[in-house]
Every structure is written in C-alpha cells, then in structure tokens.
Design a protein around this motif. Structure first.
Motif, PDB file in Angstrom:
ATOM      1  N   TYR A  10       2.237   0.983  -3.970  1.00 11.66           N
ATOM      2  CA  TYR A  10       0.822   0.625  -3.904  1.00 11.66           C
ATOM      3  C   TYR A  10       0.626  -0.693  -4.650  1.00 11.66           C
ATOM      4  O   TYR A  10       0.889  -0.785  -5.848  1.00 11.66           O
ATOM      5  CB  TYR A  10      -0.049   1.721  -4.528  1.00 11.66           C
ATOM      6  CG  TYR A  10      -1.531   1.380  -4.494  1.00 11.66           C
ATOM      7  CD1 TYR A  10      -2.239   1.405  -3.294  1.00 11.66           C
ATOM      8  CD2 TYR A  10      -2.203   1.020  -5.658  1.00 11.66           C
ATOM      9  CE1 TYR A  10      -3.588   1.079  -3.256  1.00 11.66           C
ATOM     10  CE2 TYR A  10      -3.547   0.701  -5.631  1.00 11.66           C
ATOM     11  CZ  TYR A  10      -4.235   0.724  -4.427  1.00 11.66           C
ATOM     12  OH  TYR A  10      -5.574   0.390  -4.391  1.00 11.66           O
ATOM     13  N   ASN A  11       0.221  -1.709  -3.924  1.00 12.85           N
ATOM     14  CA  ASN A  11      -0.077  -3.026  -4.502  1.00 12.85           C
ATOM     15  C   ASN A  11       1.069  -3.556  -5.366  1.00 12.85           C
ATOM     16  O   ASN A  11       0.901  -3.807  -6.566  1.00 12.85           O
ATOM     17  CB  ASN A  11      -1.375  -2.971  -5.308  1.00 12.85           C
ATOM     18  CG  ASN A  11      -2.615  -2.933  -4.426  1.00 12.85           C
ATOM     19  OD1 ASN A  11      -2.529  -3.112  -3.202  1.00 12.85           O
ATOM     20  ND2 ASN A  11      -3.769  -2.695  -5.024  1.00 12.85           N
ATOM     21  N   GLU A  13       3.053  -6.388  -4.346  1.00 11.47           N
ATOM     22  CA  GLU A  13       3.434  -7.582  -3.589  1.00 11.47           C
ATOM     23  C   GLU A  13       4.525  -8.382  -4.296  1.00 11.47           C
ATOM     24  O   GLU A  13       5.415  -8.942  -3.657  1.00 11.47           O
ATOM     25  CB  GLU A  13       2.197  -8.458  -3.375  1.00 11.47           C
ATOM     26  CG  GLU A  13       2.445  -9.760  -2.635  1.00 11.47           C
ATOM     27  CD  GLU A  13       1.191 -10.598  -2.509  1.00 11.47           C
ATOM     28  OE1 GLU A  13       1.230 -11.590  -1.753  1.00 11.47           O
ATOM     29  OE2 GLU A  13       0.176 -10.269  -3.164  1.00 11.47           O
ATOM     30  N   ASP A  37       3.058   4.082   1.670  1.00 13.83           N
ATOM     31  CA  ASP A  37       2.142   3.142   1.022  1.00 13.83           C
ATOM     32  C   ASP A  37       0.789   3.816   0.821  1.00 13.83           C
ATOM     33  O   ASP A  37       0.284   4.504   1.708  1.00 13.83           O
ATOM     34  CB  ASP A  37       1.983   1.889   1.895  1.00 13.83           C
ATOM     35  CG  ASP A  37       0.940   0.942   1.341  1.00 13.83           C
ATOM     36  OD1 ASP A  37       1.194   0.355   0.279  1.00 13.83           O
ATOM     37  OD2 ASP A  37      -0.135   0.804   1.965  1.00 13.83           O
ATOM     38  N   GLY A  39      -2.107   2.595   0.752  1.00 18.28           N
ATOM     39  CA  GLY A  39      -3.244   1.815   1.253  1.00 18.28           C
ATOM     40  C   GLY A  39      -3.412   0.531   0.466  1.00 18.28           C
ATOM     41  O   GLY A  39      -4.521   0.208   0.013  1.00 18.28           O
ATOM     42  N   SER A  40      -2.320  -0.208   0.303  1.00 17.04           N
ATOM     43  CA  SER A  40      -2.338  -1.423  -0.513  1.00 17.04           C
ATOM     44  C   SER A  40      -3.378  -2.421  -0.014  1.00 17.04           C
ATOM     45  O   SER A  40      -3.610  -2.562   1.192  1.00 17.04           O
ATOM     46  CB  SER A  40      -0.958  -2.078  -0.501  1.00 17.04           C
ATOM     47  OG  SER A  40      -0.020  -1.291  -1.194  1.00 17.04           O
ATOM     48  N   THR A  41      -3.964  -3.154  -0.972  1.00 12.46           N
ATOM     49  CA  THR A  41      -5.002  -4.129  -0.642  1.00 12.46           C
ATOM     50  C   THR A  41      -4.584  -5.561  -0.941  1.00 12.46           C
ATOM     51  O   THR A  41      -5.366  -6.488  -0.712  1.00 12.46           O
ATOM     52  CB  THR A  41      -6.290  -3.808  -1.420  1.00 12.46           C
ATOM     53  OG1 THR A  41      -6.002  -3.795  -2.828  1.00 12.46           O
ATOM     54  CG2 THR A  41      -6.844  -2.454  -1.008  1.00 12.46           C
ATOM     55  N   ASP A  42      -3.370  -5.755  -1.469  1.00 15.90           N
ATOM     56  CA  ASP A  42      -2.871  -7.119  -1.678  1.00 15.90           C
ATOM     57  C   ASP A  42      -1.957  -7.469  -0.507  1.00 15.90           C
ATOM     58  O   ASP A  42      -2.145  -6.994   0.595  1.00 15.90           O
ATOM     59  CB  ASP A  42      -2.167  -7.232  -3.038  1.00 15.90           C
ATOM     60  CG  ASP A  42      -0.939  -6.332  -3.143  1.00 15.90           C
ATOM     61  OD1 ASP A  42      -0.658  -5.572  -2.183  1.00 15.90           O
ATOM     62  OD2 ASP A  42      -0.258  -6.383  -4.183  1.00 15.90           O
ATOM     63  N   SER A  61       1.018   4.327   5.872  1.00 19.88           N
ATOM     64  CA  SER A  61       0.068   3.704   4.949  1.00 19.88           C
ATOM     65  C   SER A  61      -1.260   4.433   5.036  1.00 19.88           C
ATOM     66  O   SER A  61      -1.945   4.393   6.067  1.00 19.88           O
ATOM     67  CB  SER A  61      -0.117   2.220   5.275  1.00 19.88           C
ATOM     68  OG  SER A  61      -0.980   1.610   4.312  1.00 19.88           O
TER      69      SER A  61
END
Length: 249
Positions: A10-11, A13, A37, A39-42, A61
């Motif tokens: 998760y996030n 990157e 995953d 639900g990564s936001t990066d 995800s």
C-alpha cells in the motif's frame, strides 16, 4: 516445485520496484506471484500494473483491513506447493534464493525452510544495520523466544491449509502467532539454509513508536500463551536475543 510469493502493498512507490526486480531476477523457474494492493493512491499501482503483465503474476487491488488481511487474501488464492512472503520494502538477497529454497525442500521431507535476514538502511544504500542469524531449529528454542525471520520463511501450503493463516485480531504480531502455530500444532521441523535470503529496509510497523512497541510486546505474549509455548520469560528472551544482531558479523 511451484513457489507462491505473496506481496502485500500500500503506497510504496519508492520501494516496490526494487522488491519486484529482486523477484523477477530469480533463477527458479516455477514461481507464482500474487500482489495484494490495498488501493494505493500514489504511483504504486502503475508499477504493479506493469508487473502484472507477466504470465506468472496476479494483481488484486482493493481496500483491505491491514497487512495480515491482505496476506490472507493471498493465501486464499495461492496454488503453489510452497508459500513465501516478499514485503514491499524487502528484496531477495540474490537471484539464487528461491532455487536454494527449492533445493532445501527437495533434500529432505521438511514442511518449512528458513534462512537469515539483513536489516538494511531505508535510504536504499544497502548498508547493513542488523544481521539476523537464525541458526538451527530446535523445539526447545521456541520457549526461549526463538523464531525464524518471517520474510525468510517458506512453508508448504498444506500446513497453512490445515492450521490457518494470520489472525487479524493481532495487528502487529500475527506473523509470530502464525509461525508458533505452524511449528507447534503443525509439528513442523524446518530446514535451515545458513545464509542471507532477504534484505529488509529498517522502519517496520512494529517499531515506529513506543505505543506500538508496547502493543507488539502484548501481542507477542498473547501469541506465546495461546500456542502454549511460554510466557513472560520467553518474551524477555525473545527481546534480548535481538541484541547480538547489532554486532558485526
């Protein structure tokens, strides 16, 4: 031998690319990679989608309830003979790791194989902060707080199918609880590969604050007691045994 590697992410990157590269460099031919995953936001998801174009890789995800929930999702989807974990901040030490793990399974009827682990600097320099030499296994060592490094442990899937995955009631020590359960109720006698299998960047969840350190100790004690391995003395030995990891090899 088909080895399933589960990555919960998760996030991440900044680090997930190196983790994936270390897996893709493995010489062992039969690998299934399950990426769970949260639900990564990066930029993590873009990197993961590129990796998921490989035939051996599956990406899921969606929101989850933490790392152990994500790992359980991976366990439910795993089809390999053997299960291993590659965290998003970790790397396999070299391209021969999974081949050596498979060879260790082939050499004996063991249900688990484990090795050593290096904690390295978070800046990506590879500088070793701590060296975790696991040493040979014996059942009596569990009562003195011994455990193999979770990222350097590989276990046959039927053991997990019979005795369960990660207890998500435990937010920090579910991996310790699972290992104790597999080794005691599952009567696992693991084989030791005496070399570094994984490099882990420092800065894990369990040591980020005094509150989390206290919570981890409470959860470790709960894991020891519910698996009937030990109590406060085992917890004390578990913590004291970490001190030599800071000494030079």
């Amino acid at each position: 031998m088909k080895i399933t590697i589960i990555t919960a992410v998760y996030n991440r990157e900044a680090t997930i690319g190196a983790a994936l590269a270390s897996l893709h460099a493995q010489t062992h031919a039969h690998i299934e990679h399950l990426i769970i995953d949260g639900g990564s936001t990066d930029g993590t998801l873009a990197i993961l989608r590129a990796a998921a174009t490989r035939a051996d890789t599956t990406l899921v995800s969606e929101p989850d309830h933490g790392i152990y929930d994500a790992l359980n999702k991976g366990l439910a989807r795993a089809t390999g003979d053997v299960i291993g974990i590659l965290h998003s901040d970790d790397e396999f030490a070299d391209p021969q790791v999974l081949a050596d793990v498979a060879a260790a399974f082939a050499a004996s009827p063991t249900d688990a194989v484990y090795g050593d682990l290096d904690y390295v600097a978070a800046d990506g320099s590879g500088r070793i902060i701590r060296h975790w030499r696991s040493g040979p296994y014996s059942r009596s060592r569990l009562a003195r707080g011994w455990m193999p490094p979770h990222p350097a442990l590989f276990i046959r899937k039927p053991v997990i199918d019979r005795h369960g995955g990660y207890d998500t009631r435990l937010r920090i020590a579910a991996d310790y609880d699972a290992i104790l359960r597999w080794f005691t109720r599952g009567h696992v006698a693991p084989a030791y590969v005496p070399r570094v299998l994984v490099r882990m960047r420092v800065g894990g969840e369990s040591n980020r604050s005094l509150e989390r350190i206290i919570r981890k100790s409470r959860e470790d004690l709960e894991a020891l007691r519910q698996n009937k391995v030990g109590g406060l003395s085992a917890l004390a030995w578990k913590n004291l045994s970490k001190l030599p990891q800071f000494l030079r090899r």
